[in-house]
Structures are given as structure tokens and as C-alpha cells.
Design a protein around this motif. Structure first.
Motif, PDB file in Angstrom:
ATOM      1  N   LEU A 245       1.420  -1.373  -0.370  1.00  0.00           N
ATOM      2  CA  LEU A 245       0.243   0.181   0.171  1.00  0.00           C
ATOM      3  C   LEU A 245       1.125   1.096  -0.247  1.00  0.00           C
ATOM      4  CD1 LEU A 245      -2.913  -0.859   2.778  1.00  0.00           C
ATOM      5  CD2 LEU A 245      -2.826  -0.888   0.144  1.00  0.00           C
TER       6      LEU A 245
ATOM      7  N   GLU B 187       0.893   4.900  -0.045  1.00  0.00           N
ATOM      8  CA  GLU B 187       0.049   6.197   0.616  1.00  0.00           C
ATOM      9  C   GLU B 187      -0.234   7.335  -0.430  1.00  0.00           C
ATOM     10  OE1 GLU B 187       0.700   9.807   3.820  1.00  0.00           O
ATOM     11  OE2 GLU B 187       2.029   7.854   4.244  1.00  0.00           O
ATOM     12  N   ASN B 188      -1.417   7.879  -0.815  1.00  0.00           N
ATOM     13  CA  ASN B 188      -1.679   8.628  -1.212  1.00  0.00           C
ATOM     14  C   ASN B 188      -1.684   7.902  -2.819  1.00  0.00           C
ATOM     15  OD1 ASN B 188      -1.829  11.140   1.077  1.00  0.00           O
ATOM     16  ND2 ASN B 188      -0.221  12.052   0.309  1.00  0.00           N
ATOM     17  N   ARG B 189      -1.981   6.965  -3.086  1.00  0.00           N
ATOM     18  CA  ARG B 189      -2.100   6.438  -3.696  1.00  0.00           C
ATOM     19  C   ARG B 189      -3.654   6.051  -3.782  1.00  0.00           C
ATOM     20  NH1 ARG B 189       0.783   0.926  -6.964  1.00  0.00           N
ATOM     21  NH2 ARG B 189       0.025   1.354  -8.315  1.00  0.00           N
ATOM     22  N   GLU B 190      -4.711   5.888  -5.063  1.00  0.00           N
ATOM     23  CA  GLU B 190      -5.441   5.266  -5.459  1.00  0.00           C
ATOM     24  C   GLU B 190      -6.173   3.884  -5.887  1.00  0.00           C
ATOM     25  OE1 GLU B 190      -8.028   7.644  -7.645  1.00  0.00           O
ATOM     26  OE2 GLU B 190      -7.549   9.248  -6.617  1.00  0.00           O
ATOM     27  N   TYR B 191      -7.055   2.918  -5.141  1.00  0.00           N
ATOM     28  CA  TYR B 191      -6.868   1.205  -5.286  1.00  0.00           C
ATOM     29  C   TYR B 191      -8.035   1.217  -5.887  1.00  0.00           C
ATOM     30  CZ  TYR B 191      -1.836   0.844  -3.461  1.00  0.00           C
ATOM     31  OH  TYR B 191      -1.051   1.352  -2.347  1.00  0.00           O
ATOM     32  N   PRO B 192      -8.328   0.235  -6.700  1.00  0.00           N
ATOM     33  CA  PRO B 192      -9.631  -0.191  -7.055  1.00  0.00           C
ATOM     34  C   PRO B 192     -10.459  -0.570  -6.004  1.00  0.00           C
ATOM     35  CG  PRO B 192      -7.951  -0.712  -8.167  1.00  0.00           C
ATOM     36  CD  PRO B 192      -8.154  -0.467  -7.507  1.00  0.00           C
ATOM     37  N   VAL B 193     -11.619  -0.335  -5.764  1.00  0.00           N
ATOM     38  CA  VAL B 193     -12.245  -1.605  -4.677  1.00  0.00           C
ATOM     39  C   VAL B 193     -13.366  -2.143  -5.630  1.00  0.00           C
ATOM     40  CG1 VAL B 193     -13.953  -1.567  -2.589  1.00  0.00           C
ATOM     41  CG2 VAL B 193     -11.483   0.176  -3.036  1.00  0.00           C
TER      42      VAL B 193
END
Length: 72
Positions: free
Chosen positions: A38, A40-46
Motif C-alpha cells: 500500500l 500512501e496517497n495512491r488510489e486503489y480500485p475496490v
């Protein structure tokens, strides 16, 4: 500081601080396992079930075929 001393100090913390400690420890464990797990400050698809009508149709068809078997 021994683990017993640390535990006794943790027990007197307010709930919010215990939660922050849990978050900190979980983050540290992840960092030790995989530094790129993970970022920081990164987008992860859910994944979300919204707009998945095909999956809902499959489930409804399965339920419709199972009901007569159970009732009969």
C-alpha cells in the motif's frame, strides 16, 4: 521496556488511541512484508456489487431452480 510494561500502558489508553495504535501496528507489519503493498496517497480500485446485474440474474436463476426442488 518489557512487553508486560508496554501492555499495562496500552490498557490505560483511551479507545481512540488504542485504535490508532492498531492502525500503526498493522501498517508497520504490511511495510515489513511488502514495501509496495500500500502506497500512501495512491488510489486503489475496490470492487462493488453495484451495476452487476448479470451476477444478480445468475443468482436469481439459481434460486428459482432450487426452490422447486426443495418444495417438491
Amino acid at each position: 521496556m518489557s512487553l508486560a510494561e508496554l501492555i499495562s500502558q496500552i490498557q490505560v489508553l483511551p479507545k481512540i488511541d488504542k485504535l490508532r495504535l492498531m492502525q500503526f501496528l498493522a501498517t508497520e507489519l504490511v511495510k515489513e512484508e511488502d514495501a509496495n503493498f500500500l502506497v500512501e496517497n495512491r488510489e486503489y480500485p475496490v470492487w462493488s456489487p453495484y451495476n452487476c446485474s448479470e451476477a444478480a440474474n445468475v443468482l436469481m436463476n439459481l434460486l428459482a431452480t432450487k426452490q422447486p426442488e426443495e418444495n417438491g
